[in-house]
Design an enzyme around this catalytic site. Structure first.
Site, PDB file in Angstrom:
ATOM      1  N   THR A   1       0.845  -1.196   0.000  1.00 34.75           N
ATOM      2  CA  THR A   1       0.000   0.000   0.000  1.00 34.75           C
ATOM      3  C   THR A   1       0.879   1.244   0.000  1.00 34.75           C
ATOM      4  O   THR A   1       1.952   1.242   0.609  1.00 34.75           O
ATOM      5  CB  THR A   1      -0.883   0.018   1.263  1.00 34.75           C
ATOM      6  OG1 THR A   1      -1.709  -1.147   1.260  1.00 34.75           O
ATOM      7  CG2 THR A   1      -1.789   1.245   1.319  1.00 34.75           C
TER       8      THR A   1
ATOM      9  N   THR B   1       4.185   4.671  -3.505  1.00 36.31           N
ATOM     10  CA  THR B   1       5.184   3.918  -4.287  1.00 36.31           C
ATOM     11  C   THR B   1       4.528   2.673  -4.880  1.00 36.31           C
ATOM     12  O   THR B   1       4.712   2.359  -6.064  1.00 36.31           O
ATOM     13  CB  THR B   1       6.381   3.535  -3.390  1.00 36.31           C
ATOM     14  OG1 THR B   1       6.781   4.676  -2.633  1.00 36.31           O
ATOM     15  CG2 THR B   1       7.556   3.060  -4.230  1.00 36.31           C
TER      16      THR B   1
ATOM     17  N   GLY C   1       6.269  -0.696  -0.068  1.00 37.87           N
ATOM     18  CA  GLY C   1       7.157   0.417   0.258  1.00 37.87           C
ATOM     19  C   GLY C   1       7.485   0.422   1.738  1.00 37.87           C
ATOM     20  O   GLY C   1       7.178  -0.525   2.477  1.00 37.87           O
TER      21      GLY C   1
ATOM     22  N   ASP D   1       8.425   3.465   5.179  1.00 41.81           N
ATOM     23  CA  ASP D   1       8.645   4.851   5.607  1.00 41.81           C
ATOM     24  C   ASP D   1      10.104   5.071   5.982  1.00 41.81           C
ATOM     25  O   ASP D   1      10.639   6.166   5.790  1.00 41.81           O
ATOM     26  CB  ASP D   1       7.715   5.182   6.772  1.00 41.81           C
ATOM     27  CG  ASP D   1       6.260   5.051   6.355  1.00 41.81           C
ATOM     28  OD1 ASP D   1       5.864   5.764   5.411  1.00 41.81           O
ATOM     29  OD2 ASP D   1       5.540   4.207   6.924  1.00 41.81           O
TER      30      ASP D   1
ATOM     31  N   GLY E   1       3.563   1.789   7.770  1.00 43.33           N
ATOM     32  CA  GLY E   1       2.275   2.151   8.336  1.00 43.33           C
ATOM     33  C   GLY E   1       1.940   3.625   8.224  1.00 43.33           C
ATOM     34  O   GLY E   1       0.934   4.072   8.757  1.00 43.33           O
TER      35      GLY E   1
ATOM     36  N   GLU F   1      -0.620  -5.371   5.940  1.00 45.01           N
ATOM     37  CA  GLU F   1       0.709  -5.493   5.310  1.00 45.01           C
ATOM     38  C   GLU F   1       1.547  -6.543   6.034  1.00 45.01           C
ATOM     39  O   GLU F   1       2.224  -7.360   5.406  1.00 45.01           O
ATOM     40  CB  GLU F   1       1.426  -4.142   5.335  1.00 45.01           C
ATOM     41  CG  GLU F   1       0.783  -3.111   4.412  1.00 45.01           C
ATOM     42  CD  GLU F   1       1.390  -1.725   4.548  1.00 45.01           C
ATOM     43  OE1 GLU F   1       1.154  -0.914   3.654  1.00 45.01           O
ATOM     44  OE2 GLU F   1       2.083  -1.451   5.539  1.00 45.01           O
TER      45      GLU F   1
ATOM     46  N   LYS G   1      14.392   7.200   2.135  1.00 42.80           N
ATOM     47  CA  LYS G   1      13.854   6.304   3.163  1.00 42.80           C
ATOM     48  C   LYS G   1      14.951   5.513   3.887  1.00 42.80           C
ATOM     49  O   LYS G   1      14.677   4.864   4.898  1.00 42.80           O
ATOM     50  CB  LYS G   1      12.860   5.320   2.529  1.00 42.80           C
ATOM     51  CG  LYS G   1      11.735   5.961   1.725  1.00 42.80           C
ATOM     52  CD  LYS G   1      10.725   6.645   2.586  1.00 42.80           C
ATOM     53  CE  LYS G   1       9.523   7.187   1.845  1.00 42.80           C
ATOM     54  NZ  LYS G   1       8.569   6.196   1.381  1.00 42.80           N
TER      55      LYS G   1
HETATM   56  C1  5RP Z   1       1.456   2.108   4.209  1.00 43.89           C
HETATM   57  C2  5RP Z   1       2.929   1.884   4.193  1.00 43.89           C
HETATM   58  C3  5RP Z   1       3.693   2.446   3.044  1.00 43.89           C
HETATM   59  O1  5RP Z   1       4.447   1.433   2.472  1.00 43.89           O
HETATM   60  C4  5RP Z   1       4.611   3.519   3.550  1.00 43.89           C
HETATM   61  O2  5RP Z   1       3.843   4.460   4.281  1.00 43.89           O
HETATM   62  C5  5RP Z   1       5.330   4.215   2.397  1.00 43.89           C
HETATM   63  O3  5RP Z   1       4.400   4.977   1.682  1.00 43.89           O
HETATM   64  P1  5RP Z   1       4.768   5.764   0.351  1.00 43.89           P
HETATM   65  O4  5RP Z   1       5.099   4.745  -0.682  1.00 43.89           O
HETATM   66  O5  5RP Z   1       3.514   6.537   0.048  1.00 43.89           O
HETATM   67  O6  5RP Z   1       5.940   6.666   0.670  1.00 43.89           O
HETATM   68  O7  5RP Z   1       3.500   1.269   5.057  1.00 43.89           O
HETATM   69  O8  5RP Z   1       0.870   1.619   5.368  1.00 43.89           O
END
Ligand code: 5RP
Length: 218
Positions: free
Chosen positions: A28, A31, A82, A84, A95, A103, A121
């Site tokens: 989710t 990315t 993806g 954070d 998350g 996830e 990241k």
């Molecule tokens: C969602 C996640 C995403 O993988 C994480 O927040 C990265 O998000 P993005 O790809 O928008 O930077 O853990 O619950």
């Protein structure tokens, strides 16, 4: 390149890790949205996808990618998602989008976790990004006190309810030296559904997009 262009580059590189004929796990986030867009172009090559959120399900449904329930499969060859933050040992904070519980469940049954990220990241120590913790609503004040006792500053994610009907506490002010131990410690708090540390089951492959190209770390 913009951060979004880097996310897209990492996401498209993950298409190389999709086995023919397989049901794959799909994460989710922004990315992963690029990954889903790419997956749509090769959808006839796969049997289907197990989704980690209502948002990813809706995007895949719109493309006609067959959705498979996790209850219908015993294992998945690959999970693409993806993060954070990710450290040198491939432990992650996840998350930010609030989908951490599903996830973590999909990741748990996947043989290979392919993490797709832009270079911002990658960190030496996890914790600058507030750690999301999904909480049963009636336990929110109890869990917040316990998280504070572990050294963090929990803040309720205002106006947000997870796909599972729960709340998120985002824990600020952490520097996580031992991600596996901290993940286990938070899991011991009554009322916690899941925490966003993916250390006990971290990533197996990191596709990290920088302006010079996508680095593949395995
Ligand atoms: C969602 C996640 C995403 O993988 C994480 O927040 C990265 O998000 P993005 O790809 O928008 O930077 O853990 O619950």
């Amino acid at each position: 390149m913009t951060q979004d262009e880097l996310k897209k580059a990492a996401a498209l590189a993950a298409l190389d890790y999709v086995p023919d004929g397989a049901v794959i796990g799909v994460g989710t986030g922004s990315t992963v949205n690029h990954f889903i867009d790419g997956l749509a172009g090769i959808k006839s090559r796969i049997a289907g996808a197990v989704s980690s959120s209502e948002a990813s399900s809706a995007r895949m449904r719109a493309y006609g990618i067959p959705l498979v329930e996790l209850t219908e499969v015993d294992s998945l060859p690959v999970y693409v998602d993806g993060a954070d933050e990710i450290d040198g040992g491939f432990a992650m904070i996840k998350g930010g989008g609030g989908a951490l519980t599903r996830e973590k469940i999909v990741a748990a049954v996947s043989e290979r976790f392919v993490c797709i990220c832009d270079a911002s990241k990658k960190v030496a120590t996890l914790g600058r990004f507030p750690l999301p913790v999904e909480v049963i609503p009636m336990a929110v004040r109890h869990v917040a006190r316990e998280l504070a006792a572990l050294g963090g500053t929990p803040k309720l994610r205002e106006g947000f309810v997870t796909d599972n009907g729960n709340l998120i506490l985002d824990v600020h002010g952490l520097a996580i030296d031992d991600p596996q131990a901290f993940e286990s410690a938070i899991n011991q708090i009554v009322g916690v559904v899941t925490n966003g540390l993916f250390a006990r089951r971290g990533a197996d492959v990191l596709l990290l997009a920088a302006p010079g190209g996508v680095q593949r770390h395995e």
